[in-house]
Scaffold this motif. Sequence first.
Motif, PDB file in Angstrom:
ATOM      1  N   GLN A   1      -0.207   5.624  -5.203  1.00 37.96           N
ATOM      2  CA  GLN A   1       0.104   6.869  -4.490  1.00 37.96           C
ATOM      3  C   GLN A   1      -0.226   6.732  -2.995  1.00 37.96           C
ATOM      4  O   GLN A   1      -1.063   7.474  -2.457  1.00 37.96           O
ATOM      5  CB  GLN A   1      -0.644   8.035  -5.125  1.00 37.96           C
ATOM      6  CG  GLN A   1      -0.373   8.192  -6.623  1.00 37.96           C
ATOM      7  CD  GLN A   1      -1.314   9.143  -7.313  1.00 37.96           C
ATOM      8  OE1 GLN A   1      -1.529  10.263  -6.833  1.00 37.96           O
ATOM      9  NE2 GLN A   1      -1.893   8.719  -8.430  1.00 37.96           N
TER      10      GLN A   1
ATOM     11  N   ASP B   1      -5.754   8.256 -10.022  1.00 33.68           N
ATOM     12  CA  ASP B   1      -4.728   7.309  -9.600  1.00 33.68           C
ATOM     13  C   ASP B   1      -4.829   6.076 -10.476  1.00 33.68           C
ATOM     14  O   ASP B   1      -5.596   6.035 -11.445  1.00 33.68           O
ATOM     15  CB  ASP B   1      -4.895   6.955  -8.116  1.00 33.68           C
ATOM     16  CG  ASP B   1      -6.303   6.431  -7.794  1.00 33.68           C
ATOM     17  OD1 ASP B   1      -7.043   6.067  -8.741  1.00 33.68           O
ATOM     18  OD2 ASP B   1      -6.668   6.381  -6.608  1.00 33.68           O
TER      19      ASP B   1
ATOM     20  N   ARG C   1      -2.450  12.052 -11.137  1.00 38.32           N
ATOM     21  CA  ARG C   1      -2.019  12.248  -9.761  1.00 38.32           C
ATOM     22  C   ARG C   1      -3.161  12.844  -8.945  1.00 38.32           C
ATOM     23  O   ARG C   1      -3.958  13.643  -9.450  1.00 38.32           O
ATOM     24  CB  ARG C   1      -0.802  13.174  -9.691  1.00 38.32           C
ATOM     25  CG  ARG C   1       0.511  12.528 -10.160  1.00 38.32           C
ATOM     26  CD  ARG C   1       0.866  11.348  -9.283  1.00 38.32           C
ATOM     27  NE  ARG C   1       2.137  10.712  -9.613  1.00 38.32           N
ATOM     28  CZ  ARG C   1       2.319   9.749 -10.506  1.00 38.32           C
ATOM     29  NH1 ARG C   1       1.283   9.331 -11.219  1.00 38.32           N
ATOM     30  NH2 ARG C   1       3.499   9.210 -10.697  1.00 38.32           N
TER      31      ARG C   1
END
Length: 325
Positions: free
Chosen positions: A28, A197, A315
């Motif tokens: 990310q 993550d 996330r």
Amino acid sequence: MAARPLDDRTVAALVSAATAAPSLHNAQPWRFRHDSATRSIELRPDLGRAMPRTDPDHRALHLGCGAALFNLRVAAAHHGLHPETGILPDPSDPYLLAAVHLTGTDRPDRELALLFPAIARRHTSRHPFEEKVLPADVQEALREAAAQEDAQLVFPDQWHVEALLDHVQDAEGRDTLDPERLEEVRSWTRAGDAGADGVPESAFGPRSRSGRGPVRDFAGRGRLPDRPAVAFETTPNLALLGTAHDRPADWLHAGQALERVLLLATLHELATALTSQALERADLRALARDPRSAMGFVHMVLRLGYGPAGVATPRRPVSDVLETV
């Protein structure tokens, strides 16, 4: 149509959709900045999440950021907004990857908006797919999706698929002899499902019984309890995504094309996965190019098919990636 106020909740929803994009090892590597005065959202890389050993030129980082940019555009259309998007808009600011100016519209991009439900459904599947060829009309729709983002999608012949699988095996074999690369992968692998993550164990999928699978095995030579060894499809449906050139702008276009293809494939009830191991080696990446096409550079190998959907991976919170001024 007069522009509606762009409230904090809407901005957070747009960025949340953007962060659902795929990225190398789910790192990310993006940051967003909302300028309320200009109704714009800027996209920059988070270089603290770069991978100097695996991705030294930041090509994969740009692909991930491009995919996030496309999700942002889709979410904007879903919310009745028109995203005026500029790629690398400021030569004096090399870390500004894109700027999206959001205006109200009475004619939102319906084609983009229709992709919005697929954002939450799209997950990488590292499971075997059925031995079933994709219908010709689906292949054509996916090719057109890539072309809409200035990229090219090619479905290689069977001999080339076999070569690509050999390249994946070759790349993974080399990785086992590269301690720095192995450590980089391990640093983005999460025990259990902890963390915001990286790739959790629940997303590894089964191990290939033959040792020659079309997906990256994040477990490496390790053995996880209750993780089965299974046979993957003999001839997977692979597709090459690429562009004519190999510059940062091309990588951003390719990232947007990648996500457009993945979302459309999801709406067609296809399971999807990304296979980039061989493209992380310059010599193998050159061999990945399809000799029948005008594609100059391959940026991603996609695996598409009918099979189990992938599981959601974690996330980062929007508050970690969004700044408002």
